[in-house]
Design an enzyme around this catalytic site. Structure first.
Site, PDB file in Angstrom:
ATOM      1  N   ARG A  76      10.786  47.641   7.154  1.00 23.65           N
ATOM      2  CA  ARG A  76      11.483  47.978   8.390  1.00 23.65           C
ATOM      3  C   ARG A  76      12.612  48.950   8.059  1.00 23.65           C
ATOM      4  O   ARG A  76      13.480  48.654   7.231  1.00 23.65           O
ATOM      5  CB  ARG A  76      12.048  46.709   9.039  1.00 23.65           C
ATOM      6  CG  ARG A  76      12.863  47.001  10.283  1.00 23.65           C
ATOM      7  CD  ARG A  76      13.482  45.748  10.899  1.00 23.65           C
ATOM      8  NE  ARG A  76      14.414  46.164  11.943  1.00 23.65           N
ATOM      9  CZ  ARG A  76      15.671  45.754  12.041  1.00 23.65           C
ATOM     10  NH1 ARG A  76      16.170  44.894  11.169  1.00 23.65           N
ATOM     11  NH2 ARG A  76      16.446  46.201  13.012  1.00 23.65           N
ATOM     12  N   HIS A 120      19.857  52.106  15.077  1.00 22.25           N
ATOM     13  CA  HIS A 120      20.643  51.178  14.273  1.00 22.25           C
ATOM     14  C   HIS A 120      22.047  51.751  14.139  1.00 22.25           C
ATOM     15  O   HIS A 120      22.521  52.052  13.044  1.00 22.25           O
ATOM     16  CB  HIS A 120      19.990  50.945  12.915  1.00 22.25           C
ATOM     17  CG  HIS A 120      20.439  49.691  12.224  1.00 22.25           C
ATOM     18  ND1 HIS A 120      19.562  48.766  11.685  1.00 22.25           N
ATOM     19  CD2 HIS A 120      21.673  49.198  11.985  1.00 22.25           C
ATOM     20  CE1 HIS A 120      20.236  47.775  11.134  1.00 22.25           C
ATOM     21  NE2 HIS A 120      21.535  48.019  11.301  1.00 22.25           N
ATOM     22  N   GLU A 165      20.357  44.906  17.236  1.00 21.43           N
ATOM     23  CA  GLU A 165      21.594  44.194  17.528  1.00 21.43           C
ATOM     24  C   GLU A 165      22.476  44.869  18.580  1.00 21.43           C
ATOM     25  O   GLU A 165      23.590  45.351  18.276  1.00 21.43           O
ATOM     26  CB  GLU A 165      22.389  43.990  16.234  1.00 21.43           C
ATOM     27  CG  GLU A 165      21.636  43.200  15.185  1.00 21.43           C
ATOM     28  CD  GLU A 165      22.446  42.897  13.931  1.00 21.43           C
ATOM     29  OE1 GLU A 165      21.950  42.113  13.102  1.00 21.43           O
ATOM     30  OE2 GLU A 165      23.572  43.421  13.792  1.00 21.43           O
ATOM     31  N   ASN A 298      17.625  38.502  13.995  1.00 20.78           N
ATOM     32  CA  ASN A 298      18.417  38.576  12.773  1.00 20.78           C
ATOM     33  C   ASN A 298      19.291  37.336  12.711  1.00 20.78           C
ATOM     34  O   ASN A 298      20.074  37.079  13.627  1.00 20.78           O
ATOM     35  CB  ASN A 298      19.299  39.821  12.758  1.00 20.78           C
ATOM     36  CG  ASN A 298      18.500  41.106  12.727  1.00 20.78           C
ATOM     37  OD1 ASN A 298      17.290  41.096  12.519  1.00 20.78           O
ATOM     38  ND2 ASN A 298      19.176  42.228  12.925  1.00 20.78           N
ATOM     39  N   TYR A 300      21.878  35.025  10.084  1.00 20.36           N
ATOM     40  CA  TYR A 300      22.601  34.908   8.824  1.00 20.36           C
ATOM     41  C   TYR A 300      23.348  33.591   8.690  1.00 20.36           C
ATOM     42  O   TYR A 300      23.436  33.033   7.596  1.00 20.36           O
ATOM     43  CB  TYR A 300      23.597  36.067   8.679  1.00 20.36           C
ATOM     44  CG  TYR A 300      22.934  37.401   8.467  1.00 20.36           C
ATOM     45  CD1 TYR A 300      22.581  37.823   7.190  1.00 20.36           C
ATOM     46  CD2 TYR A 300      22.640  38.236   9.541  1.00 20.36           C
ATOM     47  CE1 TYR A 300      21.965  39.056   6.980  1.00 20.36           C
ATOM     48  CE2 TYR A 300      22.020  39.472   9.341  1.00 20.36           C
ATOM     49  CZ  TYR A 300      21.681  39.867   8.063  1.00 20.36           C
ATOM     50  OH  TYR A 300      21.059  41.072   7.853  1.00 20.36           O
ATOM     51  N   GLU A 354      15.836  40.347  10.027  1.00 22.71           N
ATOM     52  CA  GLU A 354      16.848  40.386   8.971  1.00 22.71           C
ATOM     53  C   GLU A 354      17.256  38.971   8.621  1.00 22.71           C
ATOM     54  O   GLU A 354      17.481  38.143   9.502  1.00 22.71           O
ATOM     55  CB  GLU A 354      18.114  41.149   9.402  1.00 22.71           C
ATOM     56  CG  GLU A 354      17.978  42.637   9.522  1.00 22.71           C
ATOM     57  CD  GLU A 354      19.291  43.308   9.924  1.00 22.71           C
ATOM     58  OE1 GLU A 354      20.368  42.728   9.624  1.00 22.71           O
ATOM     59  OE2 GLU A 354      19.236  44.378  10.537  1.00 22.71           O
TER      60      GLU A 354
END
Length: 452
Positions: A76, A120, A165, A298, A300, A354
Site C-alpha cells: 500500500r 495521504h 485518515e 488503521n 495503533y 496500518e
C-alpha cells in the site's frame, strides 16, 4: 497452538508518499502543504523535512527487491497529488504519472498487489492558497485528480483507497494545528472533514467509471475508547471522544448522517450554532454514503477516557506498556474494534491498512537490529486480527506500518516504525529482526511465536 492465516488473506506493508519519496523538486512536482509547513520553525520536533526522506523516488527498484525478499502479497502506497497536478488541478505533470506507472509495473512484475491511496495529507499548496479542505472547491479538485490517476493506472490497479485518515486531515490539520496546514479552528475542521468525505464519495464514482472491476474504499484511523471509570461523567466523556474520533466519519459513510449527539457537542463547544451544519448541502450525505467495496482501518492503540475540566474528554496516561511514541500497547482493542465495525456498520470487507509500533532499536555492533518489542507487538495484533476473523469479521488482509523507517510528520525523524532500518544519511537499508519474522509469517502462512 499454531495460528494459521486464512486462504487468500493478504499480508502486506504500507508507506506514504511524503514520508518516503523525497525528491520534492524533481520532475515537475509542485509544492505541498507539508513542504510549506515543515519549513516553518517550530512545526516539526527536530526541525527537519521530507526533502530526502528515504529517497524512494530514486530507490524504488531497491525497495521492491526488499518487498520481494519479504514475500509481501501486497504493498500500500500513496500518490503525491503535487506530482500529478502541481497546481492542484488543470495541468497534468506526465513525469509524475510516469513514476507511479513504473512503480505499479514493478510491483506487478514482482507479483505484489498494489493498493493505491490517493490522498495521504500532501495537498498541493496552490489549493491551500485557495482555501484548502475547508473550501468546497477542493473536493471537486480531488475528484478531478482521482480521474487523472485512475485513467492512467486503472487498467492495472484493482484496489483503490480515496483518503487516509480524514480525522487527521481535519483535526490535526485544522483544529489542533499539529499537522499541515497548522490551523486551529473547530469550525474550519468540521468544514474540512465534510469536504474530505464529500470528495471521497465523488471519487468513488470516478474511479469506478475508469476501473469498473476495481475495489474502492477509504481508510479511517479508529480508536477503541473505554471509560476510565463507571461514573456517568467518564462514560459521557468516552461517548464524546468516540463520537468525534470514530462516529463522525463512520456514520455518514454508512448512511446514518452526522451523529446528533456529536452535533450537540459541537454546539456546546461553540463550533456550531443551533445544531445547524453550514457546510452540508442537499445531496451531500447521499454522495458521502456511496457504496464502497471495503473499509480500511488503521489501529495503533486505545483511549481510556475520563471527564476533564467542564466534562471535556481526556485520555488517561497509558497504564501499561507503551511504544517509543508513547502509545499504549493494547492488542485486544484491535479485535474489539473490528468486531464493533462489523456489528454496527456491516462493511463487505475490512483491511487493516496500518498497524505497527515505533521503537528506536538501532543496529548492534554486528549490524543486526534486534527489535524484539516490535515482533511482540506485531504478533499480538496479528493474533487479535485473526481472533476477529474467527468471530466472523470479514478481514481480508493486514498491512504492517511501515515497510521503512521514514519521516513521521510533526515528529520528524525521531520515530522509527519500519521493519526495515533506514540510515537517513547514507540511505542504507537494514532488515530488522521483525522483517525476518514477518517473512516467516508470510512464507509459512502461520503466525510465528515470539519469546515472551
Amino acid at each position: 497452538m499454531t495460528r494459521l492465516f486464512p486462504d487468500e488473506f493478504l499480508l502486506g506493508a504500507a508507506t506514504s508518499a511524503y514520508q518516503i519519496e523525497g525528491a520534492v523538486d524533481a520532475d515537475g512536482r509542485g509544492e505541498s502543504i507539508w513542504d510549506r509547513f515543515s519549513a516553518q520553525a517550530g512545526n516539526v520536533i527536530d526541525g527537519l523535512d521530507g526533502k530526502l526522506a528515504c529517497d524512494h523516488y530514486r530507490r524504488w527498484p531497491e525497495d521492491i527487491k526488499l518487498m520481494s525478499w519479504l514475500g509481501l502479497h501486497a504493498y500500500r502506497f500513496s500518490v503525491a497529488w503535487p506530482r500529478i497536478l502541481p497546481e492542484g488541478r488543470g495541468r497534468v505533470n506526465e513525469r509524475g504519472l510516469d513514476f507511479y506507472e513504473r512503480l505499479v509495473d514493478g510491483l506487478l512484475a514482482a507479483n505484489i498487489v498494489p493498493f493505491v491511496t490517493l490522498y495521504h495529507w500532501d495537498l498541493p499548496q496552490a489549493l491551500q492558497n485557495a482555501g484548502g479542505w475547508p473550501a468546497r472547491d477542493t473536493a471537486s479538485a480531488f475528484a478531478d485528480y482521482a480521474d487523472v490517476v485512475s485513467r492512467r493506472l486503472g487498467d492495472r490497479v484493482d484496489h483503490w483507497i480515496t483518503h487516509n485518515e480524514p480525522w487527521c486531515t481535519a483535526m490535526h490539520g485544522h483544529v489542533n494545528g499539529e499537522h499541515a496546514p497548522g490551523q486551529r479552528d473547530w469550525l474550519q475542521g468540521l468544514y474540512a472533514a465534510h469536504h474530505t468525505l464529500l470528495s471521497h464519495g465523488w471519487a468513488v464514482n470516478v474511479i469506478r467509471a475508469n476501473a469498473p472491476a476495481a475495489d474502492v474504499g477509504i481508510t479511517l484511523n479508529l480508536t477503541h475508547c473505554e471509560p476510565a471509570s463507571d461514573s456517568a461523567e467518564d462514560r459521557n466523556a468516552c461517548r464524546a471522544m468516540d463520537g468525534t474520533y470514530n462516529r463522525w466519519f463512520l456514520d455518514p459513510l454508512y448512511g446514518f448522517g452526522y451523529p446528533s449527539d456529536v452535533v450537540a457537542d459541537h454546539v456546546v463547544r461553540g463550533a456550531l450554532k443551533d445544531g445547524e451544519l453550514p457546510f452540508l448541502k442537499p445531496g451531500d450525505l447521499s454522495v458521502i454514503s456511496t457504496r464502497t467495496d471495503f473499509i480500511g482501518i488503521n489501529y495503533y492503540t486505545r483511549d481510556t477516557v475520563y471527564a476533564g475540566e467542564g466534562g471535556a474528554p481526556k485520555s488517561v496516561p497509558p497504564p501499561g506498556k507503551v511504544t517509543d511514541i508513547g502509545w499504549e500497547v493494547y492488542a485486544p482493542g484491535m479485535s474489539d474494534l473490528l468486531i464493533r465495525v462489523r456489528d454496527e456498520y456491516g462493511p463487505a470487507r475490512i483491511y487493516v491498512t496500518e498497524n505497527g509500533a515505533a521503537y528506536h532499536t538501532a543496529p548492534g555492533p554486528d549490524g543486526r537490529v534486534r527489535d524484539i518489542d516490535r515482533q511482540r507487538y506485531l504478533e499480538a495484533h496479528l493474533a487479535a486480527t485473526l481472533d476477529a476473523r474467527a468471530a466472523g469479521v470479514p478481514v481480508a488482509g493486514y498491512f504492517v506500518w511501515s515497510l521503512l523507517d521514514n519521516y513521521e510528520w510533526a515528529k520528524g525523524y525521531t520515530q522509527r516504525f519500519g521493519i526495515v532500518w533506514v540510515d537517513f544519511e547514507t540511505q542504507e537499508r537494514v532488515l530488522k529482526d521483525s522483517a525476518h519474522w514477518y517473512r516467516e509469517a508470510i512464507a509459512t502462512g502461520a503466525l510465528p511465536s515470539v519469546p515472551a
